[in-house]
Design a protein around this motif. Sequence first.
Motif, short mmCIF file in Angstrom:
data_model
loop_
_atom_site.label_atom_id
_atom_site.label_comp_id
_atom_site.label_asym_id
_atom_site.label_seq_id
_atom_site.Cartn_x
_atom_site.Cartn_y
_atom_site.Cartn_z
N THR A 104 39.96 -78.34 78.41
CA THR A 104 39.92 -77.11 79.21
C THR A 104 41.24 -76.37 79.03
OG1 THR A 104 40.90 -78.19 81.14
CG2 THR A 104 38.46 -78.26 80.94
N LEU A 105 41.28 -75.15 79.50
CA LEU A 105 42.55 -74.41 79.47
C LEU A 105 43.62 -75.20 80.22
CD1 LEU A 105 41.42 -70.72 80.05
CD2 LEU A 105 42.47 -71.68 77.99
N ALA A 106 43.23 -75.80 81.33
CA ALA A 106 44.18 -76.56 82.15
C ALA A 106 44.68 -77.79 81.41
CB ALA A 106 43.55 -76.94 83.48
N SER A 107 43.79 -78.51 80.74
CA SER A 107 44.22 -79.74 80.03
C SER A 107 45.12 -79.40 78.85
CB SER A 107 43.02 -80.58 79.59
OG SER A 107 42.32 -79.97 78.51
N ARG A 108 44.81 -78.29 78.17
CA ARG A 108 45.64 -77.89 77.04
C ARG A 108 47.01 -77.39 77.51
NH1 ARG A 108 40.56 -76.04 75.62
NH2 ARG A 108 41.07 -73.85 76.05
N ALA A 109 47.03 -76.64 78.60
CA ALA A 109 48.30 -76.17 79.15
C ALA A 109 49.15 -77.34 79.63
CB ALA A 109 48.05 -75.20 80.30
N ALA A 110 48.52 -78.32 80.26
CA ALA A 110 49.25 -79.50 80.74
C ALA A 110 49.85 -80.28 79.57
CB ALA A 110 48.33 -80.39 81.57
N PHE A 111 49.11 -80.37 78.47
CA PHE A 111 49.63 -81.09 77.31
C PHE A 111 50.80 -80.33 76.68
CE2 PHE A 111 49.36 -82.76 72.86
CZ PHE A 111 49.70 -84.07 73.16
N LEU A 112 50.70 -79.02 76.60
CA LEU A 112 51.82 -78.22 76.10
C LEU A 112 53.07 -78.45 76.96
CD1 LEU A 112 50.15 -74.82 75.15
CD2 LEU A 112 51.59 -76.21 73.64
N ASP A 113 52.89 -78.49 78.27
CA ASP A 113 54.01 -78.76 79.18
C ASP A 113 54.58 -80.16 78.94
OD1 ASP A 113 53.74 -76.26 80.29
OD2 ASP A 113 52.67 -76.96 82.08
N ARG A 114 53.70 -81.11 78.73
CA ARG A 114 54.15 -82.49 78.46
C ARG A 114 54.97 -82.54 77.17
NH1 ARG A 114 50.69 -87.72 76.54
NH2 ARG A 114 52.45 -89.13 76.51
N ILE A 115 54.52 -81.83 76.16
CA ILE A 115 55.23 -81.80 74.88
C ILE A 115 56.64 -81.23 75.08
CG2 ILE A 115 55.28 -80.79 72.56
CD1 ILE A 115 53.24 -83.18 73.16
N ALA A 116 56.75 -80.16 75.86
CA ALA A 116 58.07 -79.59 76.14
C ALA A 116 58.96 -80.60 76.83
CB ALA A 116 57.94 -78.32 76.97
N ARG A 117 58.44 -81.29 77.84
CA ARG A 117 59.23 -82.32 78.55
C ARG A 117 59.66 -83.44 77.60
NH1 ARG A 117 55.09 -81.80 82.18
NH2 ARG A 117 54.26 -83.86 81.61
N GLU A 118 58.72 -83.91 76.79
CA GLU A 118 59.02 -85.01 75.87
C GLU A 118 60.06 -84.61 74.83
OE1 GLU A 118 58.00 -88.15 75.86
OE2 GLU A 118 56.38 -88.13 77.33
N MET A 119 59.95 -83.40 74.31
CA MET A 119 60.91 -82.95 73.29
C MET A 119 62.28 -82.68 73.89
SD MET A 119 59.51 -83.12 70.29
CE MET A 119 58.66 -84.61 70.83
N ARG A 120 62.34 -82.27 75.15
CA ARG A 120 63.64 -82.07 75.80
C ARG A 120 64.40 -83.39 75.92
NH1 ARG A 120 60.98 -77.97 78.91
NH2 ARG A 120 60.40 -79.46 80.51
N SER A 121 63.67 -84.48 76.09
CA SER A 121 64.33 -85.79 76.22
C SER A 121 64.27 -86.62 74.95
CB SER A 121 63.70 -86.58 77.38
OG SER A 121 62.35 -86.88 77.09
N PHE A 122 63.80 -86.03 73.89
CA PHE A 122 63.62 -86.72 72.60
C PHE A 122 64.98 -87.12 72.05
CE2 PHE A 122 62.85 -86.33 67.89
CZ PHE A 122 62.06 -87.46 67.77
#
Length: 193
Positions: free
Chosen positions: A175-193
Amino acid sequence: MRVLVLFAHPCEDSYGAALHRRVVETLRARGDEVDDCDLYAEGFQPILSAQERRGYHDLSHNRESVAGYVDRLQRAEALVIVCPIWNFGFPAILKGYFDRVFLPGVSFRMVEGRTQAALDNISRLAAVTTYGSARFNAWLVGDPPRRIVTRVLRGAAGRLARLRYLAHYDMNRSTLASRAAFLDRIAREMRSF
């Protein structure tokens, strides 16, 4: 940190491209030096030729046809792969990259008939992927891409390399919500990568 981002998707307007942009933007905002390798945009030729295969173990010549890609890989301190998973495998262009660039003397050494990690320069490894089907279906077939990243690629980088495997499963019903949530997760993960 010098990060090589390997991106493999042919469509600039895809969700995969949005993931790629998020990865690159987040790493750059963090202050990392990003080598953004878009395999399709660069016209990478994935086919291993007969000549390349015959010279595969010749360490003095095996990297000649892909020297630029080898140099980029060997300069990197981290590797991030961004791609979809199609038919429970990587896009052919990415598989061709592994076949042609992860060579003896580059990603592994042969020592008394055994392979030994050679990508000591890679201290962090991540994969950002999407699957059409549910995680259970990927599990049923052994999830080959996950195993390649977590076992083969991590093995080439060495056991001490930090690893993240980030997958959005079940894209066929996303869904739009699941894809947006995954994009947000990717940003969080890459910030702490």
